[in-house]
Design a protein around this motif. Structure first.
Motif, PDB file in Angstrom:
ATOM      1  N   PRO A 141       0.805  -1.232   0.000  1.00  0.00           N
ATOM      2  CA  PRO A 141       0.000   0.000   0.000  1.00  0.00           C
ATOM      3  C   PRO A 141       0.836   1.280   0.000  1.00  0.00           C
ATOM      4  O   PRO A 141       0.484   2.244  -0.653  1.00  0.00           O
ATOM      5  N   ALA A 142       1.969   1.263   0.713  1.00  0.00           N
ATOM      6  CA  ALA A 142       2.764   2.496   0.785  1.00  0.00           C
ATOM      7  C   ALA A 142       3.283   2.870  -0.596  1.00  0.00           C
ATOM      8  O   ALA A 142       3.231   4.025  -1.010  1.00  0.00           O
ATOM      9  N   ALA A 143       3.769   1.843  -1.323  1.00  0.00           N
ATOM     10  CA  ALA A 143       4.286   2.102  -2.667  1.00  0.00           C
ATOM     11  C   ALA A 143       3.163   2.535  -3.592  1.00  0.00           C
ATOM     12  O   ALA A 143       3.327   3.423  -4.429  1.00  0.00           O
ATOM     13  N   LEU A 144       2.014   1.905  -3.425  1.00  0.00           N
ATOM     14  CA  LEU A 144       0.867   2.247  -4.257  1.00  0.00           C
ATOM     15  C   LEU A 144       0.478   3.703  -4.029  1.00  0.00           C
ATOM     16  O   LEU A 144       0.260   4.454  -4.965  1.00  0.00           O
ATOM     17  N   ARG A 145       0.427   4.092  -2.765  1.00  0.00           N
ATOM     18  CA  ARG A 145       0.072   5.476  -2.449  1.00  0.00           C
ATOM     19  C   ARG A 145       1.095   6.437  -3.012  1.00  0.00           C
ATOM     20  O   ARG A 145       0.760   7.471  -3.564  1.00  0.00           O
ATOM     21  N   ALA A 146       2.376   6.093  -2.833  1.00  0.00           N
ATOM     22  CA  ALA A 146       3.415   7.008  -3.294  1.00  0.00           C
ATOM     23  C   ALA A 146       3.347   7.159  -4.810  1.00  0.00           C
ATOM     24  O   ALA A 146       3.404   8.262  -5.341  1.00  0.00           O
ATOM     25  N   ALA A 147       3.209   6.038  -5.511  1.00  0.00           N
ATOM     26  CA  ALA A 147       3.156   6.093  -6.965  1.00  0.00           C
ATOM     27  C   ALA A 147       1.917   6.854  -7.410  1.00  0.00           C
ATOM     28  O   ALA A 147       1.961   7.719  -8.282  1.00  0.00           O
TER      29      ALA A 147
ATOM     30  N   SER B 115      13.311   6.289  -1.802  1.00  0.00           N
ATOM     31  CA  SER B 115      12.553   5.415  -2.690  1.00  0.00           C
ATOM     32  C   SER B 115      12.503   6.041  -4.074  1.00  0.00           C
ATOM     33  O   SER B 115      12.749   7.239  -4.238  1.00  0.00           O
ATOM     34  N   THR B 116      12.211   5.208  -5.063  1.00  0.00           N
ATOM     35  CA  THR B 116      12.000   5.697  -6.426  1.00  0.00           C
ATOM     36  C   THR B 116      10.717   5.092  -6.964  1.00  0.00           C
ATOM     37  O   THR B 116      10.429   3.923  -6.731  1.00  0.00           O
ATOM     38  N   ASN B 117       9.934   5.913  -7.634  1.00  0.00           N
ATOM     39  CA  ASN B 117       8.732   5.421  -8.299  1.00  0.00           C
ATOM     40  C   ASN B 117       8.744   5.935  -9.729  1.00  0.00           C
ATOM     41  O   ASN B 117       8.837   7.139  -9.952  1.00  0.00           O
ATOM     42  N   HIS B 118       8.615   5.010 -10.668  1.00  0.00           N
ATOM     43  CA  HIS B 118       8.662   5.387 -12.083  1.00  0.00           C
ATOM     44  C   HIS B 118       7.258   5.392 -12.662  1.00  0.00           C
ATOM     45  O   HIS B 118       6.449   4.543 -12.310  1.00  0.00           O
TER      46      HIS B 118
ATOM     47  N   ASP C  67      11.596  23.187  -1.836  1.00  0.00           N
ATOM     48  CA  ASP C  67      12.674  23.763  -1.035  1.00  0.00           C
ATOM     49  C   ASP C  67      13.998  23.196  -1.548  1.00  0.00           C
ATOM     50  O   ASP C  67      14.281  23.352  -2.717  1.00  0.00           O
ATOM     51  N   ASP C  68      14.762  22.504  -0.712  1.00  0.00           N
ATOM     52  CA  ASP C  68      16.047  22.007  -1.208  1.00  0.00           C
ATOM     53  C   ASP C  68      16.004  20.538  -1.611  1.00  0.00           C
ATOM     54  O   ASP C  68      17.030  19.984  -2.009  1.00  0.00           O
ATOM     55  N   ALA C  69      14.840  19.908  -1.505  1.00  0.00           N
ATOM     56  CA  ALA C  69      14.747  18.480  -1.815  1.00  0.00           C
ATOM     57  C   ALA C  69      14.318  18.261  -3.257  1.00  0.00           C
ATOM     58  O   ALA C  69      13.363  18.877  -3.730  1.00  0.00           O
ATOM     59  N   ARG C  70      15.029  17.395  -3.963  1.00  0.00           N
ATOM     60  CA  ARG C  70      14.640  17.057  -5.333  1.00  0.00           C
ATOM     61  C   ARG C  70      13.468  16.084  -5.276  1.00  0.00           C
ATOM     62  O   ARG C  70      13.550  15.027  -4.672  1.00  0.00           O
ATOM     63  N   ILE C  71      12.351  16.464  -5.891  1.00  0.00           N
ATOM     64  CA  ILE C  71      11.146  15.642  -5.852  1.00  0.00           C
ATOM     65  C   ILE C  71      11.129  14.638  -6.995  1.00  0.00           C
ATOM     66  O   ILE C  71      10.703  13.498  -6.833  1.00  0.00           O
ATOM     67  N   SER C  72      11.556  15.088  -8.176  1.00  0.00           N
ATOM     68  CA  SER C  72      11.389  14.228  -9.344  1.00  0.00           C
ATOM     69  C   SER C  72      12.319  14.662 -10.466  1.00  0.00           C
ATOM     70  O   SER C  72      12.789  15.805 -10.509  1.00  0.00           O
ATOM     71  N   VAL C  73      12.594  13.719 -11.352  1.00  0.00           N
ATOM     72  CA  VAL C  73      13.338  13.980 -12.581  1.00  0.00           C
ATOM     73  C   VAL C  73      12.525  13.368 -13.714  1.00  0.00           C
ATOM     74  O   VAL C  73      12.117  12.207 -13.617  1.00  0.00           O
TER      75      VAL C  73
ATOM     76  N   PHE D 260       9.881   9.591  -9.449  1.00  0.00           N
ATOM     77  CA  PHE D 260       9.497  10.393  -8.305  1.00  0.00           C
ATOM     78  C   PHE D 260      10.281   9.894  -7.105  1.00  0.00           C
ATOM     79  O   PHE D 260      10.343   8.694  -6.851  1.00  0.00           O
ATOM     80  N   LEU D 261      10.855  10.843  -6.371  1.00  0.00           N
ATOM     81  CA  LEU D 261      11.860  10.471  -5.376  1.00  0.00           C
ATOM     82  C   LEU D 261      11.369  10.574  -3.933  1.00  0.00           C
ATOM     83  O   LEU D 261      10.725  11.555  -3.553  1.00  0.00           O
TER      84      LEU D 261
END
Lengths: 95, 157
Positions: free
Chosen positions: A54-60, B5-8, B94-100, B125-126
């Protein structure tokens, strides 16, 4: 597949059953999902059970929705801007 | 807000405008015009620079009334005049990179003299820096995107 998993853990064959996909294709898609962190699977005996994270799902979901919404709003504003300024003279170098 | 974490993801947005492609193009390429629709519409303050050429940079910093600072920093990688451009960009909170991301914008003339715009964003997304507001959006889009992503992965495999 993810939609099915949001209703609870399922075995690979349970996931494959309603899909018009070969078993190798299902397994390959599960690899993609596991790699993305959305799904975790565990093999107990001969059965591999998959659960959604769920955490990954929410984040994505959050990232896609947020960015998509921001761009949709910008592109809608572009439409409004174009409607209000249809005749903005093109920039031409002096001839 | 803590772990790494990374989310594509990839998403596509289409819009059709009642304006010719050359007109739509200018709204992206001209710095003053772009700020009018791309910049913040509310009380937030923005600084914006745009050099619309291959290798050119764009930077917009938005200071929101509640003290947050968002920065959009892009580089134009490919431009085919009037037809398409590709830019890579990163977002900072702010100073955090959110995404590329890589974002491709394509324009196509419609039969009625308008323009169909297709934007495709592929990004990473980072570090879970998402917002509660964003989560109110349903899972439908996510699932559509995932389905498309899986379809792509399947086609490649």
């Amino acid at each position: 597949m993810v939609e099915r998993l949001t209703r609870g853990p399922a075995s690979v064959s349970e996931l494959a059953r309603p899909l018009a996909m070969s078993m190798p294709a299902v397994v390959q898609h599960l690899h993609v999902l596991e790699h993305s962190g959305l799904v975790r699977s565990e093999k107990v005996g001969r059965v591999r059970t998959c659960t959604v994270q769920p955490a990954a799902l929410r984040a994505a979901e959050g990232w896609i929705a947020e960015r998509r919404t921001a761009w949709e709003e910008s592109l809608d504003r572009l439409g409004e801007y174009l409607a209000e300024h249809p005749d903005e003279p093109p920039k031409r170098s002096k001839q | 807000m803590s772990g790494r974490s990374t989310n594509h993801a990839t998403f596509v947005i289409e819009r059709t405008y009642d304006a010719a492609p050359a007109r739509v193009w200018r709204a992206w390429a001209d710095p003053a015009e772009k700020l009018r629709w791309f910049g913040p519409q509310g009380p937030a303050k923005a600084e914006h620079e745009l050099e619309f050429r291959v290798g050119g940079l764009e930077r917009m910093t938005v200071q929101t009334p509640n003290g947050a600072r968002y920065t959009f920093a892009a580089r134009y990688q490919d431009i085919v005049e009037g037809e398409r451009f590709i830019h890579t960009y990163e977002m900072h909170l702010d100073d955090a990179r959110i995404s590329v991301s890589v974002a491709t914008v394509e324009l196509e003339a419609t039969a009625g003299g308008g323009t169909k715009l297709t934007m495709t964003e592929q990004g990473v997304f980072l570090d879970d820096l998402d917002t509660p507001a964003a989560r109110e959006h349903g899972t439908g889009e996510l699932l559509d995107t995932l389905a498309a992503h899986l379809q792509d992965a399947g086609d490649r495999g």
